[in-house]
Design an enzyme around this catalytic site. Structure first.
Site, PDB file in Angstrom:
ATOM      1  N   GLU A  85      -8.229  -4.980   0.698  1.00 33.13           N
ATOM      2  CA  GLU A  85      -9.565  -5.925   0.561  1.00 33.13           C
ATOM      3  C   GLU A  85     -10.508  -5.787   1.437  1.00 33.13           C
ATOM      4  O   GLU A  85     -11.358  -6.633   1.319  1.00 33.13           O
ATOM      5  CB  GLU A  85      -8.605  -7.482   0.797  1.00 33.13           C
ATOM      6  CG  GLU A  85      -7.585  -7.685  -0.455  1.00 33.13           C
ATOM      7  CD  GLU A  85      -8.309  -8.146  -1.509  1.00 33.13           C
ATOM      8  OE1 GLU A  85      -9.357  -8.212  -1.677  1.00 33.13           O
ATOM      9  OE2 GLU A  85      -7.483  -8.080  -2.710  1.00 33.13           O
ATOM     10  N   GLU A 116      12.110   5.631   2.655  1.00 40.93           N
ATOM     11  CA  GLU A 116      11.930   5.120   4.101  1.00 40.93           C
ATOM     12  C   GLU A 116      12.848   5.672   5.229  1.00 40.93           C
ATOM     13  O   GLU A 116      12.690   5.479   6.343  1.00 40.93           O
ATOM     14  CB  GLU A 116      12.369   3.585   3.901  1.00 40.93           C
ATOM     15  CG  GLU A 116      13.785   3.330   3.818  1.00 40.93           C
ATOM     16  CD  GLU A 116      14.266   1.783   3.870  1.00 40.93           C
ATOM     17  OE1 GLU A 116      15.260   1.340   4.533  1.00 40.93           O
ATOM     18  OE2 GLU A 116      13.640   0.897   3.484  1.00 40.93           O
TER      19      GLU A 116
END
Length: 299
Positions: A85, A116
């Site tokens: 953004e 992960e």
């Protein structure tokens, strides 16, 4: 890494929610809403941790450094969401605020939980991004123990970068690995262990602060107006025109004309409407891109 996982606050089972599967939709919605309402207070409680972390990040960015978010699963997606953004909201170059998620772009749309645990990949991403001592790296992990994130933060710190560990447990390995820790203790989840809930919300709130406050400090706003937004569609053009009118007080037609003359750059358009400014680009450059300083200089 799993021997004490059950002791983590985010892994605890809250007996208040033991009857979830027998509750009505209305009851479940109220329960989740009540739980979510506790998150902002948990964030507020660690503002003394958040503030110096943001100050350090903003200083790095002001000096020409970059910000990198690193996470896995939900935490990684929160980082990608926040970073993505920044270019449209603040007209930042794509590499100023970046995010990497364990498993790469495919992990944004489909869960790749095993990635992960890949410490080598976590360390490698720091080298791949050419992180230096002038940059800042924020590791995001609800548990504060994710191997991928830990390896990335340790590698970044070894290069001299400012490192921040954002987690939702106390005294985590991530906090120990980073220069600065942010531990938002949201407590057990409504759905035990599902850290996409309160923990994810807490991460989003903190990342909102990190990016927004850093950009404000860089002069990307004028008051609470997005004067550095990128005009890429009809909605954003209308917003840009309204911002120009609010700052200058000119009619809509004049604001639109100035925006077009400024090649859709809001700050330049505003200075074009100031008759005392001979060269808006030069004025902005002299003020470090800060519109308030540019306007005050003309006054």
């Amino acid at each position: 890494m799993t021997d004490r996982l059950g002791d983590l606050l985010t892994e605890q089972v809250d007996e208040r929610y033991a009857g979830l599967d027998t509750a009505s939709v209305a009851q479940l919605a109220a329960v989740m809403n009540d739980a979510d309402a506790t998150v902002p207070n948990a964030v507020r409680a660690v503002l003394p941790q958040i503030v110096p972390a943001i100050e350090g990040i903003a200083d790095r960015l002001a000096a020409g450094g970059r910000l990198l978010y690193v996470g896995a699963g939900t935490a990684g997606r929160m980082g990608v969401l926040d970073a993505s953004e920044c270019p449209p909201t603040f007209s930042t170059p794509p590499d100023l605020v970046r995010a990497v998620i364990a498993g790469g772009p495919e992990a944004l749309l489909a869960s790749k939980e095993g990635v992960e645990d890949d410490e080598a990949a976590g360390a490698a991403v720091i080298a791949d991004c050419a992180i230096t001592a002038g940059d800042a790296v924020v590791g995001i992990s609800a548990s504060g123990r994710t191997p991928y994130v830990l390896a990335a933060v340790r590698a970044a710190r070894a290069r001299g970068a400012l490192t921040v560990g954002l987690s939702c447990n106390a005294g985590t390995p991530l906090s120990a690995a980073a220069d600065r820790e942010i531990e938002v203790l949201v407590g057990p989840e409504v759905l035990a262990g599902s850290t996409r809930l309160k923990a994810g919300t807490a991460q989003k709130l903190v990342l909102n602060m990190i990016s927004t406050i850093s950009m404000i400090r860089l002069g990307k706003t004028y008051g609470n107006l997005m004067v550095d937004l990128r005009v890429t569609n009809v909605k954003l053009r209308d917003r840009a025109v309204r911002i120009i009118r609010r700052v200058t007080g000119v009619p809509r037609a004049d604001a639109e004309a100035a925006l077009d003359r400024a090649d859709l750059d809001v700050k330049t358009a505003i200075l074009l409407l100031d008759r005392s400014v001979a060269d808006p680009h030069q004025r902005l450059a002299a003020s470090g891109g800060r519109l308030r300083e540019a306007l005050e200089a003309s006054a």
